[in-house]
Scaffold this motif. Structure first.
Motif, PDB file in Angstrom:
ATOM      1  N   THR A 134       9.173  -0.720  -2.271  1.00  0.00           N
ATOM      2  CA  THR A 134       9.911  -0.371  -3.485  1.00  0.00           C
ATOM      3  C   THR A 134       9.037   0.505  -4.375  1.00  0.00           C
ATOM      4  OG1 THR A 134      11.097  -1.258  -5.413  1.00  0.00           O
ATOM      5  CG2 THR A 134       9.118  -2.435  -4.736  1.00  0.00           C
ATOM      6  N   ASP A 135       9.696   1.326  -5.202  1.00  0.00           N
ATOM      7  CA  ASP A 135       8.947   2.084  -6.203  1.00  0.00           C
ATOM      8  C   ASP A 135       9.144   1.493  -7.598  1.00  0.00           C
ATOM      9  OD1 ASP A 135      11.524   2.845  -6.793  1.00  0.00           O
ATOM     10  OD2 ASP A 135      11.263   4.951  -6.226  1.00  0.00           O
ATOM     11  N   ARG A 136       9.694   0.297  -7.655  1.00  0.00           N
ATOM     12  CA  ARG A 136       9.831  -0.408  -8.931  1.00  0.00           C
ATOM     13  C   ARG A 136       8.441  -0.739  -9.458  1.00  0.00           C
ATOM     14  NH1 ARG A 136      10.503  -5.937 -10.635  1.00  0.00           N
ATOM     15  NH2 ARG A 136      11.949  -6.134 -12.394  1.00  0.00           N
ATOM     16  N   GLU A 137       8.181  -0.346 -10.694  1.00  0.00           N
ATOM     17  CA  GLU A 137       6.840  -0.507 -11.253  1.00  0.00           C
ATOM     18  C   GLU A 137       6.397  -1.962 -11.258  1.00  0.00           C
ATOM     19  OE1 GLU A 137       4.407   0.555 -15.384  1.00  0.00           O
ATOM     20  OE2 GLU A 137       6.358   1.473 -14.975  1.00  0.00           O
ATOM     21  N   GLU A 138       7.329  -2.878 -11.545  1.00  0.00           N
ATOM     22  CA  GLU A 138       6.979  -4.306 -11.601  1.00  0.00           C
ATOM     23  C   GLU A 138       6.848  -4.928 -10.223  1.00  0.00           C
ATOM     24  OE1 GLU A 138       9.457  -2.827 -13.034  1.00  0.00           O
ATOM     25  OE2 GLU A 138       9.548  -3.255 -15.180  1.00  0.00           O
ATOM     26  N   GLY A 139       7.215  -4.177  -9.198  1.00  0.00           N
ATOM     27  CA  GLY A 139       7.068  -4.669  -7.844  1.00  0.00           C
ATOM     28  C   GLY A 139       8.360  -5.215  -7.260  1.00  0.00           C
ATOM     29  N   ALA A 140       8.229  -5.882  -6.126  1.00  0.00           N
ATOM     30  CA  ALA A 140       9.375  -6.378  -5.370  1.00  0.00           C
ATOM     31  C   ALA A 140       9.831  -7.731  -5.904  1.00  0.00           C
ATOM     32  CB  ALA A 140       8.991  -6.508  -3.903  1.00  0.00           C
ATOM     33  N   TRP A 141      10.992  -8.148  -5.426  1.00  0.00           N
ATOM     34  CA  TRP A 141      11.549  -9.451  -5.818  1.00  0.00           C
ATOM     35  C   TRP A 141      10.629 -10.591  -5.421  1.00  0.00           C
ATOM     36  CZ3 TRP A 141      12.975 -13.590  -2.632  1.00  0.00           C
ATOM     37  CH2 TRP A 141      12.911 -13.355  -1.262  1.00  0.00           C
ATOM     38  N   MET A 142       9.809 -10.342  -4.404  1.00  0.00           N
ATOM     39  CA  MET A 142       8.843 -11.333  -3.945  1.00  0.00           C
ATOM     40  C   MET A 142       7.516 -10.634  -3.720  1.00  0.00           C
ATOM     41  SD  MET A 142       9.077 -13.877  -0.660  1.00  0.00           S
ATOM     42  CE  MET A 142       7.894 -15.237  -0.502  1.00  0.00           C
ATOM     43  N   ARG A 143       6.454 -11.350  -3.942  1.00  0.00           N
ATOM     44  CA  ARG A 143       5.120 -10.777  -3.835  1.00  0.00           C
ATOM     45  C   ARG A 143       4.866 -10.170  -2.458  1.00  0.00           C
ATOM     46  NH1 ARG A 143      -0.288 -14.341  -5.358  1.00  0.00           N
ATOM     47  NH2 ARG A 143      -1.885 -12.908  -4.564  1.00  0.00           N
ATOM     48  N   VAL A 144       4.243  -9.002  -2.446  1.00  0.00           N
ATOM     49  CA  VAL A 144       3.870  -8.335  -1.199  1.00  0.00           C
ATOM     50  C   VAL A 144       2.577  -8.967  -0.666  1.00  0.00           C
ATOM     51  CG1 VAL A 144       3.083  -6.140  -0.217  1.00  0.00           C
ATOM     52  CG2 VAL A 144       5.008  -6.178  -1.818  1.00  0.00           C
ATOM     53  N   HIS A 145       2.440  -9.024   0.645  1.00  0.00           N
ATOM     54  CA  HIS A 145       1.242  -9.628   1.245  1.00  0.00           C
ATOM     55  C   HIS A 145      -0.019  -8.898   0.808  1.00  0.00           C
ATOM     56  CE1 HIS A 145      -1.471 -11.396   4.161  1.00  0.00           C
ATOM     57  NE2 HIS A 145      -0.508 -12.223   4.534  1.00  0.00           N
ATOM     58  N   ASP A 146      -1.079  -9.660   0.584  1.00  0.00           N
ATOM     59  CA  ASP A 146      -2.346  -9.087   0.136  1.00  0.00           C
ATOM     60  C   ASP A 146      -2.921  -8.073   1.120  1.00  0.00           C
ATOM     61  OD1 ASP A 146      -1.943 -10.944  -1.827  1.00  0.00           O
ATOM     62  OD2 ASP A 146      -3.701 -12.182  -1.361  1.00  0.00           O
ATOM     63  N   ALA A 147      -2.592  -8.218   2.412  1.00  0.00           N
ATOM     64  CA  ALA A 147      -3.190  -7.372   3.453  1.00  0.00           C
ATOM     65  C   ALA A 147      -2.336  -6.157   3.801  1.00  0.00           C
ATOM     66  CB  ALA A 147      -3.445  -8.195   4.711  1.00  0.00           C
ATOM     67  N   TYR A 148      -1.443  -5.746   2.909  1.00  0.00           N
ATOM     68  CA  TYR A 148      -0.503  -4.679   3.275  1.00  0.00           C
ATOM     69  C   TYR A 148      -1.192  -3.341   3.531  1.00  0.00           C
ATOM     70  CZ  TYR A 148      -0.660  -2.663  -1.473  1.00  0.00           C
ATOM     71  OH  TYR A 148      -1.057  -2.069  -2.638  1.00  0.00           O
ATOM     72  N   GLN A 149      -2.366  -3.121   2.933  1.00  0.00           N
ATOM     73  CA  GLN A 149      -3.039  -1.846   3.173  1.00  0.00           C
ATOM     74  C   GLN A 149      -3.665  -1.785   4.561  1.00  0.00           C
ATOM     75  OE1 GLN A 149      -5.599  -1.594  -0.365  1.00  0.00           O
ATOM     76  NE2 GLN A 149      -4.228  -0.018  -1.168  1.00  0.00           N
ATOM     77  N   GLU A 150      -3.929  -2.935   5.162  1.00  0.00           N
ATOM     78  CA  GLU A 150      -4.455  -2.971   6.527  1.00  0.00           C
ATOM     79  C   GLU A 150      -3.336  -3.085   7.559  1.00  0.00           C
ATOM     80  OE1 GLU A 150      -5.950  -5.236   4.099  1.00  0.00           O
ATOM     81  OE2 GLU A 150      -7.163  -3.457   3.712  1.00  0.00           O
ATOM     82  N   ILE A 151      -2.243  -3.734   7.202  1.00  0.00           N
ATOM     83  CA  ILE A 151      -1.136  -3.955   8.144  1.00  0.00           C
ATOM     84  C   ILE A 151       0.095  -3.256   7.593  1.00  0.00           C
ATOM     85  CG2 ILE A 151       0.229  -5.664   9.388  1.00  0.00           C
ATOM     86  CD1 ILE A 151      -1.930  -7.747   8.717  1.00  0.00           C
ATOM     87  N   ASN A 152       0.388  -2.070   8.102  1.00  0.00           N
ATOM     88  CA  ASN A 152       1.603  -1.375   7.670  1.00  0.00           C
ATOM     89  C   ASN A 152       2.047  -0.366   8.728  1.00  0.00           C
ATOM     90  OD1 ASN A 152       0.581   1.447   6.912  1.00  0.00           O
ATOM     91  ND2 ASN A 152      -0.740   0.164   5.597  1.00  0.00           N
ATOM     92  N   VAL A 153       3.289   0.056   8.635  1.00  0.00           N
ATOM     93  CA  VAL A 153       3.880   0.944   9.634  1.00  0.00           C
ATOM     94  C   VAL A 153       3.164   2.287   9.676  1.00  0.00           C
ATOM     95  CG1 VAL A 153       5.963   2.237  10.255  1.00  0.00           C
ATOM     96  CG2 VAL A 153       6.146  -0.164   9.551  1.00  0.00           C
ATOM     97  N   ALA A 154       2.971   2.913   8.518  1.00  0.00           N
ATOM     98  CA  ALA A 154       2.413   4.267   8.486  1.00  0.00           C
ATOM     99  C   ALA A 154       1.038   4.318   9.143  1.00  0.00           C
ATOM    100  CB  ALA A 154       2.318   4.757   7.038  1.00  0.00           C
ATOM    101  N   ARG A 155       0.207   3.348   8.855  1.00  0.00           N
ATOM    102  CA  ARG A 155      -1.133   3.313   9.436  1.00  0.00           C
ATOM    103  C   ARG A 155      -1.059   3.175  10.952  1.00  0.00           C
ATOM    104  NH1 ARG A 155      -6.236  -0.214   7.098  1.00  0.00           N
ATOM    105  NH2 ARG A 155      -7.721   0.323   8.748  1.00  0.00           N
TER     106      ARG A 155
END
Length: 601
Positions: free
Chosen positions: A459-480
């Motif tokens: 999401t590009d919502r400044e406050e974030g998603a309806w539920m917290r995103v996983h802490d490791a998202y920068q290591e585990i993601n589709v683009a990477r």
């Protein structure tokens, strides 16, 4: 038994489950939606998906941003409308068309054991005892203790804690709800109720091009007529688990045959039923035998139930690898010689992530673990189901997250119940949090990790998603992983799905054979196809090296490895013995001198 279903399109398919709230937000409100799914259809096609399964996207009258709906869409107030934050019926029509244009099918959740208490049917039923829709739901008068205390009709425990009965002051009776009190159970004993379900929940969407349904709690429609108290298995509570009275009831098969005759057969629709509390293969075959026209296939939950308590889901239990291997063998072999079919899965929206539960989510092992599990699943017989994020190796929430970070009604209610029971004992609550971190449904409901930007690109919502995103998202993601190519978990999933389809005779339809089933470190199994192909799969379920012995099929050649294709020569030992690295999977392919004979399915 005659082969009545050998060419069914759904047998060779790979199905991808989407949880709408957490897949992709297209409009910046922090909640996933149908246009967001539409924007990723090409991603799914590139992955190798044949069927897209969209979890409930129907209207629910309750809306809270921090927890959309009461039970995340399983509390439906109108089957013919889409939950407004997700989009519209036209958005769904566009998604159906987009899937079909790419050669993919689309199925929906069929949630007809219960509705929302905001559904027009229930509002009428609740309005008066003489309302024509009163008996569309299950109402019972109270009973009373010797001291005059009002009691519910039975001591049954809800899946979400507390009683399955809710008292209604207006009519002075209780209504049944196996799940949340906002989810009253429909009364399938009434023909008028069933007809309304078929028209509103099924034909409406089938006429729009939907290709079938995943059928929610498909074995709970028939409750019988005798409502007895459940045996006491947990003396701390009045309410007790009672599935033996409401699962697989006396008219279940009759209801499913009618559903097929009146609706499903007219559309060539596929069905996959959620079938809890049914461990007996013979009982499962009663549901999936092609000659009886009930369900195409079912989800059998022995694997995802591993580690859960016998009396309550969130009572952690230790387990060892032979248990998992025995379960795999049981549900691979139960269709042999029958006209039944099976499914392959180890994740869904109600379970913890498979890498965390069955392998290792340690940073040094999680990618190898995810690939090894991918190899196991892609080599098993049946229709393969992949849950969103599984293809990139998403993992459970960190242990450091407090209960305030959880959103699931089941998890939150369990925590509150145990806090009250233990009087907030720190040791008890620490155990509860550990249980939720392993088994809780929120683990599967974290936002999809698309890239390393803020909020994981969900999401590009400044406050974030309806539920917290996983802490490791920068290591585990589709683009990477797209950038990393075939060496990534995503790349390996694509490779294994392609390989599965290229060798479908042995991998999708082959006969399973287990070896060394008591070994607590490794899992070796073979597959034999009717066309003569044979496969051997060797999996290491530990962080140490282990030797395995391959089946004596003869002519086996190494073709796929979770560490890559290099290094086969130096990993060899004597004869059929191979040494596996931590969390490694290896697949060998050959030809059988004699085929095992065709399945009847």
């Amino acid at each position: 038994m005659a082969d009545t279903s050998a060419k069914q399109w759904w047998k060779d398919a790979v199905c991808y489950q989407i949880y709408p709230a957490s897949f992709k937000d297209s409009n910046g409100d922090g909640l996933g939606d149908i246009p967001g799914i539409l924007s990723k259809v090409d991603y799914l096609k590139d992955l190798g998906i044949d069927i897209v399964w969209v979890s409930p996207m129907y209207t629910s009258s309750r809306r809270r941003f921090d927890s959309p709906q009461v039970d995340m869409g399983y509390d439906i107030s109108d089957y013919e409308k889409v939950y407004a934050p997700y989009g519209t019926v036209k958005d769904m029509e566009a998604l159906i068309a987009a899937c079909h244009e790419r050669g993919m099918k689309l199925i929906l959740d069929l949630v007809v054991n219960h509705t929302s208490d905001q559904h027009a049917w229930f509002k009428e039923s609740r309005s008066a005892k003489d309302n024509p829709k009163r008996d569309w739901y299950i109402w019972k008068p109270p009973r009373y203790a010797e001291d005059g205390t009002r009691l519910p009709p039975t001591n049954w425990r809800s899946y979400f804690s507390g009683s399955t009965w809710e008292y209604d002051e207006h009519t002075a009776e209780y209504f049944l709800h196996l799940f949340a009190k906002e989810q009253p159970d429909l009364n399938w004993e009434k023909p008028e109720t069933r007809k309304a379900i078929y028209d509103s929940a099924m034909r409406f969407w089938l006429d729009k091009g939907v290709d079938g349904f995943r059928v929610d709690v498909v074995n709970m429609y028939s409750k019988g007529v005798g409502f007895k108290d459940a045996p006491i298995v947990d003396s701390r509570f009045y309410e007790q688990p009672a599935w033996l009275y409401y699962a697989n009831g006396p008219r279940m098969h009759e209801f499913l045959r009618e559903m097929n005759e009146q609706v499903l057969n007219k559309y060539d629709a596929v069905t996959v039923g959620e079938l809890p509390h049914t461990p007996d293969p013979d009982k499962v075959l009663d549901y999936v035998g092609a000659g009886d026209k009930q369900l195409s296939m079912v989800f059998q939950f022995d694997i995802v139930d591993i580690g859960q308590g016998k009396d309550h889901k969130y009572h952690l239990e230790e387990w060892r690898l032979p248990l998992l291997k025995g379960i795999v063998a049981k549900w691979q072999q139960f269709i042999d010689g029958t006209d039944g079919w099976t499914t392959v899965f180890c994740e869904n929206h109600d379970q913890g992530r498979s890498v965390s539960r069955f392998a290792s989510d340690h940073p040094s092992h999680r990618a190898h673990s995810a690939k090894m599990l991918s190899m196991m699943l892609c080599a098993l017989t049946g229709t393969l189901f992949v849950y969103q994020g599984q293809e990139i190796g998403m993992i459970n929430v960190p242990r450091s997250w407090p209960i305030d970070a959880y959103r699931d009604i089941e998890s939150v209610n369990f925590y509150k119940t145990m806090a009250a029971e233990s009087r907030n004992d720190p040791a008890e609550l620490e155990y509860v949090m550990r249980s939720l971190q392993v088994l809780g449904r929120d683990n599967a409901r974290l936002p999809m990790q698309w890239d390393g930007s803020a909020h994981a690109g969900f999401t590009d919502r400044e406050e974030g998603a309806w539920m917290r995103v996983h802490d490791a998202y920068q290591e585990i993601n589709v683009a990477r992983q797209v950038q990393a190519g075939e060496e990534s978990v995503l790349g390996f999933w694509k490779k294994m799905i392609r390989f599965r389809k290229e060798h479908r005779d042995v991998l999708v339809h082959g006969v399973f054979e287990g070896f060394g089933m008591e070994d607590e470190n490794t899992f070796v199994f073979g597959k034999k196809g009717a066309g003569g192909e044979k496969v051997a799969v060797a999996l290491n379920f530990t962080a140490d090296e282990h030797e395995v012995e391959l089946p004596g099929y003869g002519g086996l050649q190494f073709v796929v490895g979770s560490y890559g294709d290099a290094g086969e020569a130096e990993r060899g030992a004597q004869g059929r013995v191979r040494k596996l690295r931590p969390w490694e999977g290896r697949l060998y392919l050959g030809r059988c001198e004699g085929s095992p004979g065709p399945r009847t399915s």
